[in-house]
Enzyme design. Structure first.
Site, PDB file in Angstrom:
ATOM      1  N   GLU A 274     -35.000 -51.851  46.764  1.00 15.87           N
ATOM      2  CA  GLU A 274     -34.851 -52.833  47.849  1.00 15.87           C
ATOM      3  C   GLU A 274     -33.403 -53.120  48.249  1.00 15.87           C
ATOM      4  O   GLU A 274     -33.033 -54.272  48.437  1.00 15.87           O
ATOM      5  CB  GLU A 274     -35.508 -54.163  47.427  1.00 15.87           C
ATOM      6  CG  GLU A 274     -36.964 -54.026  47.093  1.00 15.87           C
ATOM      7  CD  GLU A 274     -37.557 -55.309  46.496  1.00 15.87           C
ATOM      8  OE1 GLU A 274     -38.682 -55.623  46.849  1.00 15.87           O
ATOM      9  OE2 GLU A 274     -36.888 -55.958  45.681  1.00 15.87           O
TER      10      GLU A 274
HETATM   11  C1  TNX Z   1     -40.401 -56.285  44.209  1.00 17.64           C
HETATM   12  S1  TNX Z   1     -40.857 -53.625  43.297  1.00 17.64           S
HETATM   13  C2  TNX Z   1     -39.296 -56.135  43.410  1.00 17.64           C
HETATM   14  C3  TNX Z   1     -38.759 -57.296  42.714  1.00 17.64           C
HETATM   15  C4  TNX Z   1     -39.592 -58.517  42.909  1.00 17.64           C
HETATM   16  C5  TNX Z   1     -41.046 -58.137  42.944  1.00 17.64           C
HETATM   17  C6  TNX Z   1     -41.979 -59.293  43.041  1.00 17.64           C
HETATM   18  C7  TNX Z   1     -39.371 -53.824  42.845  1.00 17.64           C
HETATM   19  C8  TNX Z   1     -38.790 -52.705  42.138  1.00 17.64           C
HETATM   20  N1  TNX Z   1     -38.708 -54.943  43.139  1.00 17.64           N
HETATM   21  O1  TNX Z   1     -37.424 -57.528  43.097  1.00 17.64           O
HETATM   22  O2  TNX Z   1     -39.341 -59.403  41.884  1.00 17.64           O
HETATM   23  O3  TNX Z   1     -41.256 -57.284  44.033  1.00 17.64           O
HETATM   24  O4  TNX Z   1     -43.311 -58.879  42.939  1.00 17.64           O
END
Ligand code: TNX
Length: 503
Positions: free
Chosen positions: A307
């Site tokens: 992300e």
């Molecule tokens: C996505 S999936 C994230 C996290 C969040 C989570 C909450 C991923 C690798 N990163 O930063 O905490 O969703 O469900």
């Protein structure tokens, strides 16, 4: 006594046959075995029954534990319960898992405590069965982590991934960059208290995990999820980059937007990045990776990669290549969230952690497959089935919903080799992450983790074709874990889908 059918074992073993007779367990039931697993068995039986079994040094005994390397594959064991109980581990881990199975056979009825008679032969389907605890959004101290290790290793999980840094806080001391824990560890999401592990704390967790046959995988999330680094060392990070989702979600939740240099108390994602064209950033990554590698006996260092929404793609790819190379130089195998598979020259052998859905969306599948093209392998954390922080139902008080609402049955019914177009041998195993935006205490974590972690334990351990590897069998077997979980003080969610047993 009516024979429970099938035997109340989770994860389902490779083979298990119930015997008619049960073996009484009393204060005169002697245990023989020099392995730490013998002492662990005695302690667990006492927690459950109040009975302290005597440990003896010579045969004959009533419960015998020993190791025979030729008895089964790595981490495997055989277990017989008749007039006596005998556990033969292929190695120390196998013996430990045989003990966990024995503890599931320990039951109380009107005539007292007894082991259900059984013949079990067992070994894991996947070598890698993991759980992840996010200690960045909310911090969990050493004792909480130890309890988490106990409860998950009992389900035969053998890796503990610790998410040690995120926008909200930095959670492990690094000598060469001391301001990380001095300035960027005090708070958690929502302004709750933070915390961090000293190096001794971290080593204590690693040693405790090893005593339960779990390998710790430390994660420092980069290049995004790095707002906290900028609270300590502003010169390492870019100014926050807002995205539409962050703005609307923050407003809906009444959370502040990130402000450069100040602790971030919301839980929006995708706004932070380290400075990718500054050499000092790589000095930082090299120091952190070196210090983590020095205190991590396990082979892996996770460098994040998820992300990074505000980071230009070319910069992100450059960073992924350099950061994974730094981990290799430090003598460790890099692990990265699947987005880093966008980088053509990601270090060879990097393990990708796939967190897309069971039906991949967008570029997720091609990014994941690239790790395999580079000689690496994959760890499956499909978010719509394995994410332990998703709600069980719309009205469940804890958890998030972005990936799915995940009831126990949907957590259970998926197949890790059927998600991506790669050879089965490229799938190392399964990891179930618990992100901690909404969980402030270990009890809250446990409500989301249990019983769904048991579903992932079975997906990762049990043979795909085992007759018990079906929901109707699983729901009865997992229901039979209730008395064990209660004895261990695990705050599991009594999901309505499961027929919970009283004893
Ligand atoms: C996505 S999936 C994230 C996290 C969040 C989570 C909450 C991923 C690798 N990163 O930063 O905490 O969703 O469900």
């Amino acid at each position: 006594m009516v024979l429970p059918h099938p035997l109340p074992l989770v994860p389902a073993p490779v083979s298990s046959v119930a015997r008619e007779a049960r073996m009484p367990v009393t204060a005169t039931t002697r245990v023989l075995g020099s392995s730490p697993a013998a002492a662990q068995l005695i302690d667990a039986v006492e927690r459950r029954t109040g009975i302290r079994l005597p440990l003896v040094e010579d045969a004959p005994a009533d419960i015998e534990l020993f190791i025979d390397q030729d008895s089964s594959g790595p981490e495997g064991y055989t277990l017989e319960v008749g007039d006596r109980a005998v556990i033969v581990g292929a190695d120390e881990a196998g013996l430990f898992y045989g003990v966990q199975t024995l503890l599931q056979l320990l039951r109380q009825d009107d005539s007292g405590w007894a082991l259900l008679g059984a013949d079990v032969a067992d070994s894991p389907r996947f070598p890698r069965r993991g759980v992840m605890l996010d200690v960045a959004r909310h911090f969990f101290g050493v004792d909480d982590v130890k309890k988490f290790i106990d409860s998950t290793s009992a389900l035969k999980f053998n890796h503990l991934h610790l998410h040690l840094s995120d926008d909200q806080g930095w959670r492990v001391h690094i000598d060469s960059w001391p301001l990380l824990t001095e300035l960027a560890a005090a708070t958690s999401a929502n302004g709750d208290p933070g915390g961090f592990y000293t190096k001794d704390d971290y080593r204590e967790i690693v040693a405790y995990a090893a005593s339960r046959h779990m390998i710790v995988i430390p994660e420092i999330d980069l290049p995004g999820h790095t707002h906290a680094i900028g609270v300590a060392y502003p010169e390492l990070v870019e100014a926050p980059v807002m995205n539409d989702n962050l703005i609307t979600e923050s407003a809906r939740l009444g959370q502040p937007l990130p402000v450069a240099g100040q602790s971030y108390l919301g839980w929006g994602v995708g706004h932070s990045s380290v400075r990718i064209h500054e050499e000092r950033t790589y000095d930082f990554v090299r120091d952190v990776v070196r210090e983590l590698a020095e205190m991590t006996p396990g082979p892996y260092i996770h460098i994040g990669g998820d992300e990074s929404l505000g980071t230009p793609q070319a910069d992100f790819d450059l960073f992924a290549e350099r950061a994974t190379a730094i981990v290799v130089e430090a003598g460790k195998i890099p692990v990265a969230w699947h987005e880093m598979g966008s980088a053509a020259d990601i270090a060879e052998g990097t393990v990708g952690q796939y967190w897309g859905k069971t039906t991949p969306e967008g570029t997720h599948a091609e990014e994941a497959v690239h790790f395999v093209e580079r000689g690496g392998a994959l760890l499956m954390s499909a978010a719509n089935v394995t994410y332990l922080d998703m709600k069980y139902s719309e009205d469940f008080p804890l958890g998030l919903t972005w990936a799915a609402i995940i009831d126990v049955r949907s957590a259970y019914e998926w197949e890790p080799t059927a998600v991506l177009d790669v050879p089965d041998s490229a799938i190392l195993g399964v990891e179930a992450p618990i992100w901690s935006e909404t969980t402030r205490t270990l009890g809250e974590v446990e409500q989301l983790v249990f019983p769904r972690a048991a579903a992932q334990a079975e997906v990762a351990w049990s043979p795909r074709q085992a007759p018990e590897r079906v929901w109707d069998s699983f729901r009865v077997r997992v229901g039979a874990l209730a008395p064990l979980w209660k004895a261990e003080g695990i705050d599991f969610h009594p999901a309505e889908e499961i027929p919970w047993s009283a004893r």
